[in-house]
Design an enzyme around this catalytic site. Structure first.
Site, PDB file in Angstrom:
ATOM      1  N   ASN A 281      80.051 187.490  62.548  1.00  0.00           N
ATOM      2  CA  ASN A 281      81.323 186.951  62.077  1.00  0.00           C
ATOM      3  C   ASN A 281      82.455 187.486  62.945  1.00  0.00           C
ATOM      4  O   ASN A 281      82.433 188.650  63.350  1.00  0.00           O
ATOM      5  CB  ASN A 281      81.560 187.356  60.613  1.00  0.00           C
TER       6      ASN A 281
ATOM      7  N   HIS B 166      79.214 193.857  64.575  1.00  0.00           N
ATOM      8  CA  HIS B 166      77.911 193.969  63.929  1.00  0.00           C
ATOM      9  C   HIS B 166      77.251 192.609  63.849  1.00  0.00           C
ATOM     10  O   HIS B 166      77.915 191.587  63.741  1.00  0.00           O
ATOM     11  CB  HIS B 166      78.033 194.572  62.520  1.00  0.00           C
TER      12      HIS B 166
ATOM     13  N   HIS C  54      74.416 190.482  61.687  1.00  0.00           N
ATOM     14  CA  HIS C  54      73.618 190.412  60.463  1.00  0.00           C
ATOM     15  C   HIS C  54      72.252 189.824  60.818  1.00  0.00           C
ATOM     16  O   HIS C  54      72.180 188.785  61.485  1.00  0.00           O
ATOM     17  CB  HIS C  54      74.263 189.485  59.428  1.00  0.00           C
TER      18      HIS C  54
HETATM   19  P1  5GP Z   1      81.344 191.123  57.762  1.00  0.00           P
HETATM   20  O1  5GP Z   1      81.832 190.255  56.664  1.00  0.00           O
HETATM   21  O2  5GP Z   1      82.417 192.016  58.346  1.00  0.00           O
HETATM   22  O3  5GP Z   1      80.600 190.333  58.823  1.00  0.00           O
HETATM   23  O4  5GP Z   1      80.215 192.020  57.126  1.00  0.00           O
HETATM   24  C1  5GP Z   1      80.413 193.335  56.698  1.00  0.00           C
HETATM   25  C2  5GP Z   1      79.153 193.737  55.959  1.00  0.00           C
HETATM   26  O5  5GP Z   1      79.139 195.134  55.824  1.00  0.00           O
HETATM   27  C3  5GP Z   1      79.049 193.154  54.549  1.00  0.00           C
HETATM   28  O6  5GP Z   1      77.847 192.388  54.435  1.00  0.00           O
HETATM   29  C4  5GP Z   1      79.031 194.384  53.644  1.00  0.00           C
HETATM   30  O7  5GP Z   1      78.170 194.244  52.526  1.00  0.00           O
HETATM   31  C5  5GP Z   1      78.583 195.479  54.581  1.00  0.00           C
HETATM   32  N1  5GP Z   1      79.081 196.814  54.265  1.00  0.00           N
HETATM   33  C6  5GP Z   1      80.357 197.167  53.984  1.00  0.00           C
HETATM   34  N2  5GP Z   1      80.466 198.480  53.787  1.00  0.00           N
HETATM   35  C7  5GP Z   1      79.215 198.987  53.939  1.00  0.00           C
HETATM   36  C8  5GP Z   1      78.672 200.314  53.841  1.00  0.00           C
HETATM   37  O8  5GP Z   1      79.373 201.297  53.580  1.00  0.00           O
HETATM   38  N3  5GP Z   1      77.334 200.453  54.060  1.00  0.00           N
HETATM   39  C9  5GP Z   1      76.530 199.390  54.363  1.00  0.00           C
HETATM   40  N4  5GP Z   1      75.229 199.638  54.547  1.00  0.00           N
HETATM   41  N5  5GP Z   1      77.010 198.125  54.462  1.00  0.00           N
HETATM   42  C10 5GP Z   1      78.327 197.936  54.258  1.00  0.00           C
END
Ligand code: 5GP
Ligand code: ZN
Length: 114
Positions: A87, A100, A102
């Site tokens: 994203n 990151h 997924h």
């Molecule tokens: P984004 O929306 O930025 O692509 O995804 C961020 C992801 O990070 C989300 O799926 C969320 O659940 C995950 N996330 C946020 N904080 C933490 C954390 O402290 N530990 C882990 N393992 N995942 C996290």
């Protein structure tokens, strides 16, 4: 980058469920999984978004792809299949501004991308 949560996870300051690690990459289970297999793959160095991946940082992205293959095998989805998602910025749904990827799998994923 003390305030960056993924830098802190990479530094071992915040715990995670580690799936894979090498010199440049860390992979760990997402804290709020959207599928039975939901792993985040990050570079250990801080890169904010995929738009910040320049030629010098392309090796980090390559390392993330290599790690994704290893994670897929470790999670047993290399044959059944999986999805890789990055994203970027607000409309892409990026919440954490540390690059990151997924890796999602372990069930039939729908075609909808939104
Ligand atoms: P984004 O929306 O930025 O692509 O995804 C961020 C992801 O990070 C989300 O799926 C969320 O659940 C995950 N996330 C946020 N904080 C933490 C954390 O402290 N530990 C882990 N393992 N995942 C996290
Ligand atoms: Zn960071």
């Amino acid at each position: 980058m003390e305030e960056c949560i993924f830098c802190r996870i990479a530094a071992g300051e915040i715990p995670c469920r580690k799936v894979y690690e090498d010199d440049s990459v860390l992979a760990f289970d997402d804290i709020q999984p959207m599928a039975p297999v939901h792993v985040l793959i990050i570079p250990k160095v801080h890169v904010a978004t995929v738009m910040d991946v320049d030629a010098a940082r392309m090796a980090n992205l390559a390392a993330m792809m290599e790690a994704a293959q290893k994670v897929a095998i470790l999670k047993g989805v290399e044959q059944s299949g999986f999805r890789l998602v990055i994203n970027c910025h607000r409309e892409g749904g990026q919440v954490i501004f540390h690059l990151h990827m997924h890796l999602l799998g372990g069930q039939q994923l729908r075609n909808a991308l939104n």
